[in-house]
Design an enzyme around this catalytic site. Sequence first.
Site, PDB file in Angstrom:
ATOM      1  N   HIS A   1     -32.017  36.203   3.440  1.00 11.06           N
ATOM      2  CA  HIS A   1     -32.476  36.893   4.646  1.00 11.06           C
ATOM      3  C   HIS A   1     -33.762  36.221   5.102  1.00 11.06           C
ATOM      4  O   HIS A   1     -34.674  35.990   4.307  1.00 11.06           O
ATOM      5  CB  HIS A   1     -32.707  38.370   4.340  1.00 11.06           C
ATOM      6  CG  HIS A   1     -33.425  39.101   5.427  1.00 11.06           C
ATOM      7  ND1 HIS A   1     -33.057  39.014   6.748  1.00 11.06           N
ATOM      8  CD2 HIS A   1     -34.507  39.932   5.389  1.00 11.06           C
ATOM      9  CE1 HIS A   1     -33.876  39.750   7.488  1.00 11.06           C
ATOM     10  NE2 HIS A   1     -34.767  40.313   6.680  1.00 11.06           N
TER      11      HIS A   1
ATOM     12  N   CYS B   1     -31.767  45.163   7.385  1.00 12.46           N
ATOM     13  CA  CYS B   1     -31.725  43.724   7.119  1.00 12.46           C
ATOM     14  C   CYS B   1     -30.697  43.343   6.061  1.00 12.46           C
ATOM     15  O   CYS B   1     -30.266  42.188   6.002  1.00 12.46           O
ATOM     16  CB  CYS B   1     -33.105  43.223   6.694  1.00 12.46           C
ATOM     17  SG  CYS B   1     -34.382  43.459   7.961  1.00 12.46           S
TER      18      CYS B   1
ATOM     19  N   ASN C   1     -37.442  37.086  12.188  1.00 10.28           N
ATOM     20  CA  ASN C   1     -36.611  38.014  11.419  1.00 10.28           C
ATOM     21  C   ASN C   1     -35.619  38.668  12.374  1.00 10.28           C
ATOM     22  O   ASN C   1     -36.000  39.492  13.205  1.00 10.28           O
ATOM     23  CB  ASN C   1     -37.497  39.069  10.755  1.00 10.28           C
ATOM     24  CG  ASN C   1     -36.719  40.027   9.868  1.00 10.28           C
ATOM     25  OD1 ASN C   1     -35.504  40.121   9.948  1.00 10.28           O
ATOM     26  ND2 ASN C   1     -37.433  40.756   9.018  1.00 10.28           N
TER      27      ASN C   1
END
Length: 323
Positions: free
Chosen positions: A250, A114, A280
């Site tokens: 993020h 990520c 996500n």
Amino acid sequence: MTLRAVVAGCGHYLPARVVENAEFEARLDTSDEWIRSRSGIERRHFAAEGETTSDLATHAARAALADAGLVAGDLDALIVATSTADLTFPSAATMVQAQLGMTRGFAFDVQAVCAGFIYALANANALILSGQAERVMVIGAETFSRIMDWDDRSTCVLFGDGAGALILEAKTGSGSVEDRGILSTDLHSDGRHRDILYVDGGVSTQSTGFLRMEGKEVFRHAVEKLAATANTALAKVGLTGADVDWVVPHQANIRIITGTAKKLGLSMDNVIVTVQDHGNTSAASIPLALSVGQAEGKIKRGDLVVTEAIGGGLAWGAVVLRW
């Protein structure tokens, strides 16, 4: 005069299939309310059968080129941040390079889960500052739907697929924080925390594996580390949270996003949030949010932007840039 890596254009791509939370209710002990309350996610996009990470990345790359008024031949380098490349090798980046018709320069992948887009931006910045490239395309692209355990309600409802792209080009500035472009970067990793977020398979184990996560532990590390890396990146150039126009985090979990904003002393009015629509998307989440933020007229030329991420590894970091 100071050389800067300045944003020339951005774009994004989302697969056509939209998956609402309600779709999970038929086969999992979960609900729309449960997912929203714990993550802020309402829907996500899943890639179609046969649609690969490099396909998504190529669509986003074309959108960024169009936004910048450039063609593939104008690029010196292309970096793809991904944990879900089409093949073990070659890199997804070289596949995108071929699909774009880019026949010069070089392309490579960056894998920091990520945090991948942050790492890729830092690498692109270094390439420009060192003189190895004048114009670099940076892409975050993922098909996390391919590594989900569909019986694990704690993870499979959280992730989605997508891609976002940013083009950086060398420009000279005054050397002050008023310059457009990347002003500072801050990167970290700590492999001791591998077991709280990982995929239980890989090439050397001859298996694909599924994503595994200890959500409470990830949350505990995330808020503290994200706020710290953002503050460090700002302090490197003599700035504080009070100077920031937009935080583009993020997009993992709304509680992490709000917790980090609070630690930075910022209102949620200064935060770009897309987690409700995308879930996500790992390395794709920041460039997706940047592109959406620009398209919605929020992020404007001259705005000071802080972007930060944490992912498996653990790996985390932040970038400060003036749009």
